[in-house]
Design a protein around this motif. Structure first.
Motif, PDB file in Angstrom:
ATOM      1  N   ASP A   1      -3.867   5.621  -2.110  1.00  0.00           N
ATOM      2  CA  ASP A   1      -4.925   5.329  -3.058  1.00  0.00           C
ATOM      3  C   ASP A   1      -4.302   5.012  -4.418  1.00  0.00           C
ATOM      4  O   ASP A   1      -3.076   4.956  -4.573  1.00  0.00           O
ATOM      5  N   SER A   2      -5.134   4.807  -5.424  1.00  0.00           N
ATOM      6  CA  SER A   2      -4.633   4.402  -6.742  1.00  0.00           C
ATOM      7  C   SER A   2      -3.807   5.494  -7.426  1.00  0.00           C
ATOM      8  O   SER A   2      -3.044   5.220  -8.347  1.00  0.00           O
ATOM      9  N   ASP A   3      -3.927   6.750  -6.963  1.00  0.00           N
ATOM     10  CA  ASP A   3      -3.148   7.853  -7.517  1.00  0.00           C
ATOM     11  C   ASP A   3      -1.886   8.122  -6.700  1.00  0.00           C
ATOM     12  O   ASP A   3      -1.180   9.115  -6.963  1.00  0.00           O
ATOM     13  N   GLY A   4      -1.625   7.267  -5.701  1.00  0.00           N
ATOM     14  CA  GLY A   4      -0.433   7.455  -4.893  1.00  0.00           C
ATOM     15  C   GLY A   4      -0.578   8.474  -3.783  1.00  0.00           C
ATOM     16  O   GLY A   4       0.408   8.863  -3.155  1.00  0.00           O
ATOM     17  N   GLN A   5      -1.826   8.914  -3.520  1.00  0.00           N
ATOM     18  CA  GLN A   5      -2.076   9.865  -2.445  1.00  0.00           C
ATOM     19  C   GLN A   5      -2.322   9.121  -1.128  1.00  0.00           C
ATOM     20  O   GLN A   5      -2.945   8.063  -1.099  1.00  0.00           O
ATOM     21  N   ALA A   6      -1.811   9.719  -0.050  1.00  0.00           N
ATOM     22  CA  ALA A   6      -1.967   9.095   1.270  1.00  0.00           C
ATOM     23  C   ALA A   6      -3.443   9.024   1.661  1.00  0.00           C
ATOM     24  O   ALA A   6      -4.219   9.950   1.387  1.00  0.00           O
ATOM     25  N   ILE A   7      -3.835   7.915   2.304  1.00  0.00           N
ATOM     26  CA  ILE A   7      -5.196   7.755   2.833  1.00  0.00           C
ATOM     27  C   ILE A   7      -5.118   7.902   4.355  1.00  0.00           C
ATOM     28  O   ILE A   7      -4.663   7.008   5.065  1.00  0.00           O
ATOM     29  N   GLU A   8      -5.543   9.054   4.821  1.00  0.00           N
ATOM     30  CA  GLU A   8      -5.530   9.309   6.258  1.00  0.00           C
ATOM     31  C   GLU A   8      -6.651   8.524   6.939  1.00  0.00           C
ATOM     32  O   GLU A   8      -7.732   8.327   6.374  1.00  0.00           O
ATOM     33  N   GLN A   9      -6.389   8.081   8.148  1.00  0.00           N
ATOM     34  CA  GLN A   9      -7.346   7.355   8.965  1.00  0.00           C
ATOM     35  C   GLN A   9      -7.723   5.985   8.393  1.00  0.00           C
ATOM     36  O   GLN A   9      -8.748   5.413   8.758  1.00  0.00           O
ATOM     37  N   ALA A  10      -6.907   5.446   7.479  1.00  0.00           N
ATOM     38  CA  ALA A  10      -7.096   4.045   7.089  1.00  0.00           C
ATOM     39  C   ALA A  10      -6.855   3.178   8.322  1.00  0.00           C
ATOM     40  O   ALA A  10      -5.941   3.431   9.115  1.00  0.00           O
ATOM     41  N   ARG A  11      -7.683   2.159   8.484  1.00  0.00           N
ATOM     42  CA  ARG A  11      -7.592   1.310   9.674  1.00  0.00           C
ATOM     43  C   ARG A  11      -6.786   0.048   9.349  1.00  0.00           C
ATOM     44  O   ARG A  11      -7.072  -0.638   8.364  1.00  0.00           O
ATOM     45  N   VAL A  12      -5.792  -0.232  10.173  1.00  0.00           N
ATOM     46  CA  VAL A  12      -4.945  -1.414  10.021  1.00  0.00           C
ATOM     47  C   VAL A  12      -5.197  -2.313  11.217  1.00  0.00           C
ATOM     48  O   VAL A  12      -4.936  -1.929  12.357  1.00  0.00           O
ATOM     49  N   HIS A  13      -5.702  -3.512  10.941  1.00  0.00           N
ATOM     50  CA  HIS A  13      -6.176  -4.400  12.000  1.00  0.00           C
ATOM     51  C   HIS A  13      -5.516  -5.764  11.885  1.00  0.00           C
ATOM     52  O   HIS A  13      -5.366  -6.302  10.781  1.00  0.00           O
ATOM     53  N   VAL A  14      -5.090  -6.312  13.018  1.00  0.00           N
ATOM     54  CA  VAL A  14      -4.548  -7.664  13.050  1.00  0.00           C
ATOM     55  C   VAL A  14      -5.726  -8.629  13.041  1.00  0.00           C
ATOM     56  O   VAL A  14      -6.499  -8.690  14.001  1.00  0.00           O
TER      57      VAL A  14
ATOM     58  N   HIS B   1      -5.477  -6.576   8.079  1.00  0.00           N
ATOM     59  CA  HIS B   1      -6.612  -6.138   7.278  1.00  0.00           C
ATOM     60  C   HIS B   1      -6.556  -4.618   7.204  1.00  0.00           C
ATOM     61  O   HIS B   1      -6.574  -3.936   8.238  1.00  0.00           O
ATOM     62  N   ILE B   2      -6.476  -4.071   5.987  1.00  0.00           N
ATOM     63  CA  ILE B   2      -6.357  -2.629   5.779  1.00  0.00           C
ATOM     64  C   ILE B   2      -7.630  -2.152   5.093  1.00  0.00           C
ATOM     65  O   ILE B   2      -8.021  -2.677   4.038  1.00  0.00           O
ATOM     66  N   SER B   3      -8.296  -1.164   5.700  1.00  0.00           N
ATOM     67  CA  SER B   3      -9.573  -0.689   5.159  1.00  0.00           C
ATOM     68  C   SER B   3      -9.703   0.810   5.370  1.00  0.00           C
ATOM     69  O   SER B   3      -9.053   1.393   6.234  1.00  0.00           O
ATOM     70  N   ALA B   4     -10.552   1.424   4.562  1.00  0.00           N
ATOM     71  CA  ALA B   4     -10.847   2.850   4.685  1.00  0.00           C
ATOM     72  C   ALA B   4     -12.195   3.105   4.023  1.00  0.00           C
ATOM     73  O   ALA B   4     -12.559   2.443   3.047  1.00  0.00           O
ATOM     74  N   LYS B   5     -12.927   4.059   4.576  1.00  0.00           N
ATOM     75  CA  LYS B   5     -14.248   4.368   4.042  1.00  0.00           C
ATOM     76  C   LYS B   5     -14.142   4.827   2.595  1.00  0.00           C
ATOM     77  O   LYS B   5     -13.340   5.689   2.254  1.00  0.00           O
ATOM     78  N   GLY B   6     -14.942   4.212   1.714  1.00  0.00           N
ATOM     79  CA  GLY B   6     -14.947   4.564   0.299  1.00  0.00           C
ATOM     80  C   GLY B   6     -13.946   3.798  -0.538  1.00  0.00           C
ATOM     81  O   GLY B   6     -13.817   4.069  -1.731  1.00  0.00           O
ATOM     82  N   TYR B   7     -13.258   2.815   0.085  1.00  0.00           N
ATOM     83  CA  TYR B   7     -12.254   2.039  -0.635  1.00  0.00           C
ATOM     84  C   TYR B   7     -12.484   0.543  -0.409  1.00  0.00           C
ATOM     85  O   TYR B   7     -12.963   0.130   0.652  1.00  0.00           O
ATOM     86  N   GLY B   8     -12.125  -0.260  -1.402  1.00  0.00           N
ATOM     87  CA  GLY B   8     -12.091  -1.692  -1.207  1.00  0.00           C
ATOM     88  C   GLY B   8     -10.942  -2.053  -0.267  1.00  0.00           C
ATOM     89  O   GLY B   8      -9.888  -1.425  -0.293  1.00  0.00           O
ATOM     90  N   ASP B   9     -11.132  -3.074   0.586  1.00  0.00           N
ATOM     91  CA  ASP B   9     -10.122  -3.397   1.579  1.00  0.00           C
ATOM     92  C   ASP B   9      -9.163  -4.471   1.077  1.00  0.00           C
ATOM     93  O   ASP B   9      -9.363  -5.074   0.024  1.00  0.00           O
ATOM     94  N   GLN B  10      -8.102  -4.696   1.846  1.00  0.00           N
ATOM     95  CA  GLN B  10      -7.107  -5.705   1.490  1.00  0.00           C
ATOM     96  C   GLN B  10      -6.679  -6.477   2.732  1.00  0.00           C
ATOM     97  O   GLN B  10      -6.647  -5.931   3.839  1.00  0.00           O
ATOM     98  N   PHE B  11      -6.325  -7.752   2.522  1.00  0.00           N
ATOM     99  CA  PHE B  11      -5.714  -8.575   3.555  1.00  0.00           C
ATOM    100  C   PHE B  11      -4.275  -8.848   3.138  1.00  0.00           C
ATOM    101  O   PHE B  11      -4.013  -9.279   2.017  1.00  0.00           O
ATOM    102  N   ILE B  12      -3.342  -8.591   4.050  1.00  0.00           N
ATOM    103  CA  ILE B  12      -1.907  -8.743   3.766  1.00  0.00           C
ATOM    104  C   ILE B  12      -1.306  -9.732   4.772  1.00  0.00           C
ATOM    105  O   ILE B  12      -1.405  -9.519   5.984  1.00  0.00           O
ATOM    106  N   LYS B  13      -0.711 -10.793   4.256  1.00  0.00           N
ATOM    107  CA  LYS B  13      -0.020 -11.752   5.111  1.00  0.00           C
ATOM    108  C   LYS B  13       1.388 -11.236   5.389  1.00  0.00           C
ATOM    109  O   LYS B  13       2.130 -10.901   4.476  1.00  0.00           O
ATOM    110  N   VAL B  14       1.749 -11.169   6.699  1.00  0.00           N
ATOM    111  CA  VAL B  14       3.051 -10.659   7.095  1.00  0.00           C
ATOM    112  C   VAL B  14       3.958 -11.816   7.469  1.00  0.00           C
ATOM    113  O   VAL B  14       3.609 -12.652   8.304  1.00  0.00           O
ATOM    114  N   SER B  15       5.108 -11.878   6.872  1.00  0.00           N
ATOM    115  CA  SER B  15       6.064 -12.953   7.146  1.00  0.00           C
ATOM    116  C   SER B  15       6.917 -12.612   8.356  1.00  0.00           C
ATOM    117  O   SER B  15       7.175 -11.435   8.657  1.00  0.00           O
TER     118      SER B  15
END
Length: 796
Positions: free
Chosen positions: A36-49, A75-89
């Protein structure tokens, strides 16, 4: 001939042959960290291709490992957070570190969408229960698990059998799916038949409101409920095991569940199972329609279990998997009880209660075996992105037992397959074309066999396409379906003397329907974090076999049901109908406004559904005693039962134009990083165009919830108000308002290598007496009273 796995598909051979010649996998192993924005781990964040089935969840330290094709997008998402899309090289070597900002809605991939859509980019409204929210709301039935969602209610045949109602529609108009294929039980034949799918070991449940006929058939004009688990693995996961136990005071519920996933090299596996046992449910003191007082819902006990397993071979070229599942369930059927016996039963010890279930009233014994086969090929040839198939063979058996003997048996052997080709972008359009096959062999034998043996064959072609025009995405779809029914043993004359039976032999009847459906949708992202969605559809539905051929007493609904294939005159004479049987045509418009970024989010849906030739049951004004030559034959050994049957009103299926419209609103406000406030309301108005209301339409429902999430614990308080329903059909009674207050608390801690969650729930804290208007037995089956649940989940 019974369906067999050999019918599942020649495509399986194609997939196997491609796998046998392919080279070593070229998937990349991607490792990452979600904070998260404070550097704390987000458990159960979903990482999807993105665009694929593969996904994993971050562990307690926020770390994940996923296999993905080179140059893929995560695509990385978690309940209560805005999600992100990351392109992997393809040259990616460093560990990914992803930071998510608090606020906003989590985007969830909807497996039932057909094109890997996220819930926030679909033209049709969709709700998804997953993760801790699903665990908190899990009940023994799918209907009760989902009833708090906007636009969703339950037909509630007691806590043992409750199917979801979507926007006032249920039964054959709502498809219940397990991993995209029909559950193939008999829950849509009668409200006392439980859905075979269970929420306790699932990963998410998707609710698509509004017509969803393009992928799932003409029966889905009301919507689709898709129960998603990992029994057929579609991704390689690190070894992970979850065990859950819970105890509920309201029915002395004892539940234990286990789910295990794992993978090594190119092989992934899954196993899950559960065991649940309850006694009769406590209810607030009430007086039933026979004038009896009670604080228990008689004959509402449960004893069910299930085991599922699957194995898949996964490479960068695709996957091939097989699954098997077995359900073994017994449950009492409220409304079929003998009150005095039941009261005596509860005076004894618990083991005496359990032994007395068979004496207390009718109960159901259900067994189901289900075999699944699925495969995917990625880029099998030019122009095609994914070639896939998904098939299931289901053998279902349901006995209803009274006084230790089988009274009625229901059997359904079915096979269903869906083959799809997802093509690459062509002229700006990306989409999928497919073929859908369904075959079923349904049998009913015994006292409540009010529907004849029927074989159903369905074949369909469908296409879904979408294209983006800047910030606007257009979605188009079409389906053409051929449905054929072959019913045996139909007697169009209703006589009971031997002479008449000789004159009117049973007939075999065949009916064919061709149903076509079209849909168009637009999603406009008119500014960051907002979108409008518009969906327009015309969906045709072939009548179900029960709507066509029913002819007999249906104890669950306390009516005598007569299908469209019959004619009934004023003297109670039943004959073959000379009227044309028409398809039901739903013309639906959905308008949705969403805000999905920031601390304040909301979704607002408006819908209007004009249904031509709507199928419904109408009171004929006659009872079973009025049937021609009815002499109580066949009931001599049980005269009380026969007398009750004679009082049943005769309801016949009719067709008439109807209109359904309404609204759904849900909002969430992130007060602080720890606190969230939610509010929702839904309503539906359903009436016949020539006057009168449709029966058992749910009332307006509104609710408010507050949740607090700290580092080691979380809590929630939810209040739901069901308003009075006095817009009723002829012969129907109004239902008073009631409100339900629920509380939940979870505490997270570690013990050695165990990741533990201890939880407590309090349902109906105020012990409110509530009757469900959409229930067929509402006067006899109030909602459960105050109940406390304690549970423990362990992950390792």
């Amino acid at each position: 001939m019974r369906p067999s796995l050999f019918q599942l598909s020649p495509v399986a051979l194609l997939v196997a042959s491609v796998f046998s010649t392919q080279v070593q996998a070229q998937n990349m192993t991607i490792q990452g960290l979600v904070l998260d924005s404070d550097g704390q781990a987000i458990e159960q964040a979903r990482v999807h291709v993105h665009g694929r089935q593969q996904y994993v969840y971050a562990d307690k330290d926020g770390r994940f490992t996923i296999q993905a094709p080179a140059d893929s997008e995560l695509h990385i998402s978690a309940k209560g957070y805005g999600d992100q899309f990351i392109k992997v090289s393809a040259t990616q070597t460093n560990q990914l570190t992803v930071q998510l900002q608090a606020g906003g809605l989590e985007r969830i991939v909807v497996a039932a969408s057909g094109l890997h859509h996220y819930d926030l980019e679909m033209a049709n409204p969709v709700s998804v229960l997953s993760g801790e929210e699903l665990s908190r709301k899990t009940e023994p039935t799918i209907g009760e698990t989902l009833k708090s969602l906007p636009g969703v209610h339950s037909n509630y045949y007691g806590p043992v059998a409750a199917s979801p109602i979507l926007r006032g529609l249920d039964g054959p108009r709502v498809r219940i799916l397990s991993n995209g294929l029909d559950t193939a039980d008999v829950s849509r034949i009668g409200p006392d038949h439980a859905i075979s799918a269970d929420a306790i070991t699932t990963e998410q449940i998707e609710v698509l409101r509004g017509p969803s006929t393009l992928l799932y058939g003409s029966g889905a004009v009301g919507g689709v409920v898709n129960v998603v688990d990992n029994r057929l693995p579609r991704q390689l996961r690190p070894a992970n095991t979850q065990i859950e136990t819970r105890y509920g005071s309201g029915a002395d519920e004892k539940t234990a569940a286990l789910a295990h996933d794992g993978g090594q090299e190119q092989v992934a596996w899954h196993f899950d199972g559960f065991k649940r046992k309850t006694n009769d449910y406590d209810v607030p003191d009430f007086t039933n329609d026979e004038g009896e007082n009670s604080d228990k819902l008689a004959n509402s006990w449960l004893d069910n279990s299930a085991v599922n397993g699957g194995l898949s071979w996964i490479t960068d070229k695709g996957l091939l998997g097989f699954s098997i599942g077995h359900i073994d369930s017994e449950y009492g059927i409220p409304g079929h009880h003998h009150h005095a016996e039941h009261e005596e039963e509860h005076e004894g010890e618990e083991h005496e209660e359990e032994e007395g279930h068979q004496e207390a009233g009718v109960f159901a014994r259900v067994k189901q075996d289900r075999y699944g086969l699925a495969g995917e090929l990625y880029k099998p040839f030019a122009g095609v992105e994914t070639l896939s198939f998904n098939s299931a063979l289901t053998r279902y058996q349901h006995h209803e037992i009274e006084d230790g003997a089988i009274g009625t048996s229901f059997k359904n052997d079915s096979i269903e397959s869906r083959f799809t080709a997802e093509h690459e972008t062509f002229a700006g359009w990306h989409g999928v074309v497919g073929y859908h096959l369904q075959n079923s062999d349904y049998q009913a034998i015994g006292d409540e066999a009010f529907t004849p043996d029927t074989k159903t064959d369905s074949h369909a072609l469908f296409v879904l396409e979408e294209r983006s025009f800047g910030e606007v995405t257009a979605q188009l779809g079409a389906r053409i379906e051929q449905v054929q029914y072959k019913a045996s043993g139909i007697e169009f004359e209703h006589h009971h003397d031997d002479e008449a039976e000789e004159q009117h032999a049973a007939e075999n009847v065949k009916n064919d329907f061709t149903a076509g459906s079209l849909s168009a949708g637009l999603v406009w992202n008119f500014q960051p974090g907002y979108n409008w969605a518009l969906s327009v559809s015309r969906s045709e539905r072939a009548p179900s076999a029960a709507e066509l051929y029913s002819n007999g007493a249906h104890i669950a609904t306390q009516t005598y049901e007569l299908g469209l294939a019959y004619a009934l005159d004023d003297d109670g004479e039943i004959s073959k109908s000379a009227s044309d049987i028409k398809k039901e045509v739903a013309n639906n418009i959905d308008l949705t406004l969403r805000k999905f970024e920031g601390d304040f989010t909301f979704t607002y849906n408006l819908f209007y559904n004009k249904v031509d030739d709507y199928l419904y049951m109408q009171d004929s004004g006659l009872t079973m005693a009025d049937l021609d030559a009815h002499e109580d034959e066949g009931h001599e050994e049980d005269p009380d039962h026969a007398h009750e049957d004679e009082e049943f009103a005769i309801f016949q299926y009719r067709q008439q134009d109807a209109t359904l419209y309404g609204a759904e609103f849900a909002m969430a406000y992130q007060l602080t990083a720890e606190q969230e406030l939610e509010l929702f309301i839904d309503s539906v108005r359903a009436k016949l165009d020539n006057g009168g209301n449709l029966p058992r339409i749910p009332p307006v429902k509104t609710g408010i919830g507050y949740s607090y999430s700290a580092q080691d614990w979380s809590a929630s308080l939810d209040w739901t108000h069901y308003m009075k329903q006095n817009r009723i059909a002829e012969g129907e009674s109004s239902t008073g308002s009631y409100q339900i207050l629920d509380f939940a608390f979870s505490y997270y801690f570690n013990l050695s290598d165990l990741d533990l969650t201890a939880f407590a729930k309090a349902n109906n804290l105020t012990d409110e007496l509530g009757f469900v208007h959409s229930s067929f037995i509402k006067e006899d089956a109030p909602l459960p009273g105050r109940s406390f649940t304690l549970g423990l989940k362990a992950r390792f």
